[in-house]
Design a protein around this motif. Sequence first.
Motif, PDB file in Angstrom:
ATOM      1  N   ALA A   9      13.065   5.720  -2.742  1.00 43.73           N
ATOM      2  CA  ALA A   9      14.343   6.039  -3.370  1.00 43.73           C
ATOM      3  C   ALA A   9      15.174   6.968  -2.485  1.00 43.73           C
ATOM      4  CB  ALA A   9      14.105   6.679  -4.738  1.00 43.73           C
ATOM      5  N   GLY A  10      14.862   6.962  -1.199  1.00 42.78           N
ATOM      6  CA  GLY A  10      15.654   7.754  -0.268  1.00 42.78           C
ATOM      7  C   GLY A  10      15.369   9.240  -0.268  1.00 42.78           C
ATOM      8  N   CYS A  11      14.386   9.661  -1.058  1.00 51.24           N
ATOM      9  CA  CYS A  11      14.056  11.086  -1.124  1.00 51.24           C
ATOM     10  C   CYS A  11      13.342  11.533   0.153  1.00 51.24           C
ATOM     11  CB  CYS A  11      13.171  11.355  -2.345  1.00 51.24           C
ATOM     12  SG  CYS A  11      11.666  10.356  -2.376  1.00 51.24           S
ATOM     13  N   PRO A  12      13.317  12.846   0.418  1.00 53.71           N
ATOM     14  CA  PRO A  12      12.648  13.331   1.633  1.00 53.71           C
ATOM     15  C   PRO A  12      11.183  12.901   1.734  1.00 53.71           C
ATOM     16  CG  PRO A  12      14.002  15.066   0.673  1.00 53.71           C
ATOM     17  CD  PRO A  12      14.004  13.921  -0.304  1.00 53.71           C
ATOM     18  N   VAL A  13      10.468  12.955   0.611  1.00 49.26           N
ATOM     19  CA  VAL A  13       9.062  12.526   0.626  1.00 49.26           C
ATOM     20  C   VAL A  13       8.969  11.041   0.958  1.00 49.26           C
ATOM     21  CG1 VAL A  13       7.008  12.200  -0.829  1.00 49.26           C
ATOM     22  CG2 VAL A  13       8.316  14.312  -0.982  1.00 49.26           C
ATOM     23  N   CYS A  14       9.967  10.273   0.441  1.00 47.96           N
ATOM     24  CA  CYS A  14       9.993   8.828   0.697  1.00 47.96           C
ATOM     25  C   CYS A  14      10.199   8.541   2.182  1.00 47.96           C
ATOM     26  CB  CYS A  14      11.140   8.174  -0.071  1.00 47.96           C
ATOM     27  SG  CYS A  14      10.973   8.253  -1.862  1.00 47.96           S
ATOM     28  N   ILE A  15      11.146   9.254   2.764  1.00 51.11           N
ATOM     29  CA  ILE A  15      11.478   9.005   4.169  1.00 51.11           C
ATOM     30  C   ILE A  15      10.316   9.377   5.072  1.00 51.11           C
ATOM     31  CG2 ILE A  15      13.013   9.745   6.049  1.00 51.11           C
ATOM     32  CD1 ILE A  15      15.208  10.022   3.826  1.00 51.11           C
ATOM     33  N   GLU A  16       9.663  10.484   4.745  1.00 47.41           N
ATOM     34  CA  GLU A  16       8.497  10.892   5.531  1.00 47.41           C
ATOM     35  C   GLU A  16       7.396   9.832   5.442  1.00 47.41           C
ATOM     36  OE1 GLU A  16       6.079  14.299   4.133  1.00 47.41           O
ATOM     37  OE2 GLU A  16       6.377  15.104   6.142  1.00 47.41           O
ATOM     38  N   ALA A  17       7.196   9.319   4.241  1.00 47.69           N
ATOM     39  CA  ALA A  17       6.157   8.306   4.055  1.00 47.69           C
ATOM     40  C   ALA A  17       6.505   7.019   4.787  1.00 47.69           C
ATOM     41  CB  ALA A  17       5.956   8.020   2.566  1.00 47.69           C
ATOM     42  N   GLU A  18       7.770   6.673   4.791  1.00 52.16           N
ATOM     43  CA  GLU A  18       8.165   5.447   5.489  1.00 52.16           C
ATOM     44  C   GLU A  18       7.957   5.590   6.989  1.00 52.16           C
ATOM     45  OE1 GLU A  18      12.243   4.248   5.057  1.00 52.16           O
ATOM     46  OE2 GLU A  18      11.847   2.266   5.907  1.00 52.16           O
ATOM     47  N   GLN A  19       8.428   6.715   7.529  1.00 49.41           N
ATOM     48  CA  GLN A  19       8.347   6.888   8.976  1.00 49.41           C
ATOM     49  C   GLN A  19       6.912   7.080   9.461  1.00 49.41           C
ATOM     50  OE1 GLN A  19      11.084  10.141   9.627  1.00 49.41           O
ATOM     51  NE2 GLN A  19      12.852   8.782   9.684  1.00 49.41           N
ATOM     52  N   GLY A  20       6.131   7.842   8.694  1.00 51.68           N
ATOM     53  CA  GLY A  20       4.787   8.148   9.159  1.00 51.68           C
ATOM     54  C   GLY A  20       3.760   7.137   8.749  1.00 51.68           C
ATOM     55  N   PHE A  21       4.115   6.310   7.783  1.00 47.83           N
ATOM     56  CA  PHE A  21       3.092   5.548   7.106  1.00 47.83           C
ATOM     57  C   PHE A  21       3.355   4.047   7.076  1.00 47.83           C
ATOM     58  CE2 PHE A  21       0.136   4.585   3.930  1.00 47.83           C
ATOM     59  CZ  PHE A  21      -0.818   5.578   4.048  1.00 47.83           C
ATOM     60  N   ALA A  22       4.505   3.681   6.504  1.00 49.71           N
ATOM     61  CA  ALA A  22       4.803   2.250   6.385  1.00 49.71           C
ATOM     62  C   ALA A  22       4.926   1.619   7.768  1.00 49.71           C
ATOM     63  CB  ALA A  22       6.081   2.041   5.580  1.00 49.71           C
ATOM     64  N   THR A  23       5.407   2.380   8.717  1.00 49.28           N
ATOM     65  CA  THR A  23       5.565   1.849  10.076  1.00 49.28           C
ATOM     66  C   THR A  23       4.248   1.834  10.847  1.00 49.28           C
ATOM     67  OG1 THR A  23       6.093   4.041  10.929  1.00 49.28           O
ATOM     68  CG2 THR A  23       7.946   2.688  10.216  1.00 49.28           C
ATOM     69  N   ALA A  24       3.197   2.429  10.254  1.00 52.15           N
ATOM     70  CA  ALA A  24       1.911   2.505  10.951  1.00 52.15           C
ATOM     71  C   ALA A  24       1.049   1.275  10.717  1.00 52.15           C
ATOM     72  CB  ALA A  24       1.157   3.760  10.497  1.00 52.15           C
ATOM     73  N   MET A  25       1.536   0.373   9.878  1.00 53.81           N
ATOM     74  CA  MET A  25       0.711  -0.790   9.542  1.00 53.81           C
ATOM     75  C   MET A  25       0.665  -1.808  10.678  1.00 53.81           C
ATOM     76  SD  MET A  25       1.585  -1.243   5.553  1.00 53.81           S
ATOM     77  CE  MET A  25       0.246  -2.418   5.295  1.00 53.81           C
ATOM     78  N   ASN A  26      -0.450  -2.487  10.718  1.00 54.34           N
ATOM     79  CA  ASN A  26      -0.696  -3.476  11.768  1.00 54.34           C
ATOM     80  C   ASN A  26       0.355  -4.601  11.723  1.00 54.34           C
ATOM     81  OD1 ASN A  26      -1.732  -5.301  13.559  1.00 54.34           O
ATOM     82  ND2 ASN A  26      -3.839  -5.139  12.801  1.00 54.34           N
ATOM     83  N   PRO A  27       1.241  -4.659  12.707  1.00 51.61           N
ATOM     84  CA  PRO A  27       2.331  -5.635  12.668  1.00 51.61           C
ATOM     85  C   PRO A  27       1.887  -7.076  12.911  1.00 51.61           C
ATOM     86  CG  PRO A  27       2.373  -4.446  14.737  1.00 51.61           C
ATOM     87  CD  PRO A  27       1.301  -3.799  13.899  1.00 51.61           C
ATOM     88  N   SER A  28       0.664  -7.251  13.394  1.00 51.72           N
ATOM     89  CA  SER A  28       0.203  -8.620  13.596  1.00 51.72           C
ATOM     90  C   SER A  28      -0.441  -9.178  12.333  1.00 51.72           C
ATOM     91  CB  SER A  28      -0.757  -8.702  14.792  1.00 51.72           C
ATOM     92  OG  SER A  28      -1.799  -7.788  14.669  1.00 51.72           O
ATOM     93  N   VAL A  29      -0.579  -8.340  11.319  1.00 51.47           N
ATOM     94  CA  VAL A  29      -1.177  -8.791  10.062  1.00 51.47           C
ATOM     95  C   VAL A  29      -0.204  -8.657   8.886  1.00 51.47           C
ATOM     96  CG1 VAL A  29      -3.073  -8.418   8.413  1.00 51.47           C
ATOM     97  CG2 VAL A  29      -3.480  -8.135  10.861  1.00 51.47           C
ATOM     98  N   TYR A  30       0.600  -7.571   8.902  1.00 53.45           N
ATOM     99  CA  TYR A  30       1.439  -7.269   7.746  1.00 53.45           C
ATOM    100  C   TYR A  30       2.933  -7.359   8.055  1.00 53.45           C
ATOM    101  CZ  TYR A  30      -2.923  -5.440   5.941  1.00 53.45           C
ATOM    102  OH  TYR A  30      -4.232  -5.323   5.543  1.00 53.45           O
ATOM    103  N   THR A  31       3.648  -7.901   7.115  1.00 51.95           N
ATOM    104  CA  THR A  31       5.098  -7.845   7.122  1.00 51.95           C
ATOM    105  C   THR A  31       5.480  -6.867   6.028  1.00 51.95           C
ATOM    106  OG1 THR A  31       5.222 -10.177   7.704  1.00 51.95           O
ATOM    107  CG2 THR A  31       7.234  -9.153   6.876  1.00 51.95           C
ATOM    108  N   VAL A  32       6.178  -5.805   6.391  1.00 49.68           N
ATOM    109  CA  VAL A  32       6.517  -4.785   5.411  1.00 49.68           C
ATOM    110  C   VAL A  32       8.002  -4.873   5.056  1.00 49.68           C
ATOM    111  CG1 VAL A  32       6.508  -2.320   4.856  1.00 49.68           C
ATOM    112  CG2 VAL A  32       4.767  -3.250   6.402  1.00 49.68           C
ATOM    113  N   GLU A  33       8.268  -5.139   3.795  1.00 50.37           N
ATOM    114  CA  GLU A  33       9.639  -5.128   3.296  1.00 50.37           C
ATOM    115  C   GLU A  33       9.900  -3.765   2.669  1.00 50.37           C
ATOM    116  OE1 GLU A  33      12.598  -7.375   0.090  1.00 50.37           O
ATOM    117  OE2 GLU A  33      10.433  -7.513  -0.143  1.00 50.37           O
ATOM    118  N   THR A  34      11.034  -3.177   2.986  1.00 49.56           N
ATOM    119  CA  THR A  34      11.379  -1.881   2.411  1.00 49.56           C
ATOM    120  C   THR A  34      12.452  -2.073   1.348  1.00 49.56           C
ATOM    121  OG1 THR A  34      10.853  -0.734   4.467  1.00 49.56           O
ATOM    122  CG2 THR A  34      12.310   0.406   2.932  1.00 49.56           C
ATOM    123  N   VAL A  35      12.192  -1.544   0.158  1.00 49.59           N
ATOM    124  CA  VAL A  35      13.117  -1.692  -0.969  1.00 49.59           C
ATOM    125  C   VAL A  35      13.533  -0.304  -1.467  1.00 49.59           C
ATOM    126  CG1 VAL A  35      13.407  -2.571  -3.318  1.00 49.59           C
ATOM    127  CG2 VAL A  35      12.031  -3.855  -1.657  1.00 49.59           C
TER     128      VAL A  35
END
Lengths: 77, 77
Positions: A9-35
């Motif tokens: 929801a654009g909150c600071p905790v959300c942004i930190e989680a997206e940058q540190g976490f959602a982007t850390a997923m294996n790109p050859s296995v996962y497609t991550v959609e951000t909503v």
Amino acid sequence: MIQATFYHAGCPVCIEAEQGFATAMNPSVYTVETVHLGEDKSRIAEAEAMGVQSVPALVIEGVPYHINFGASIADLK
Amino acid sequence: MIQATFYHAGCPVCIEAEQGFATAMNPSVYTVETVHLGEDKSRIAEAEAMGVQSVPALVIEGVPYHINFGASIADLK
């Protein structure tokens, strides 16, 4: 590829989680959609149906993983 | 390689998070160490110093991400 969805929801905790976490997923296995549920309220029901109770959350193969706590889904409505 | 540490306590929520989540990280960027705090209590202080308040949690570059809720660190002592 496995579809994963990162709900936030654009909150600071959300942004930190997206940058540190959602982007850390294996790109050859996962497609991550951000909503951004604050901007796309039409998808709140979908997130709730997946079991998402707060954001940020990542849903992988139908299983919701709540990451820290930014805001509850109820507060986004 | 970036070092990440997955702290857990063997609980069902922990195991789900490890299988669905810790293993989803990009293996060409991250090395994930798994620490069972119930079996290795000597590392509880380290986890607390990183800001881990509950398990399962993943620490990436010093930032703790609590994933759902299995048990509080206090309950593991």
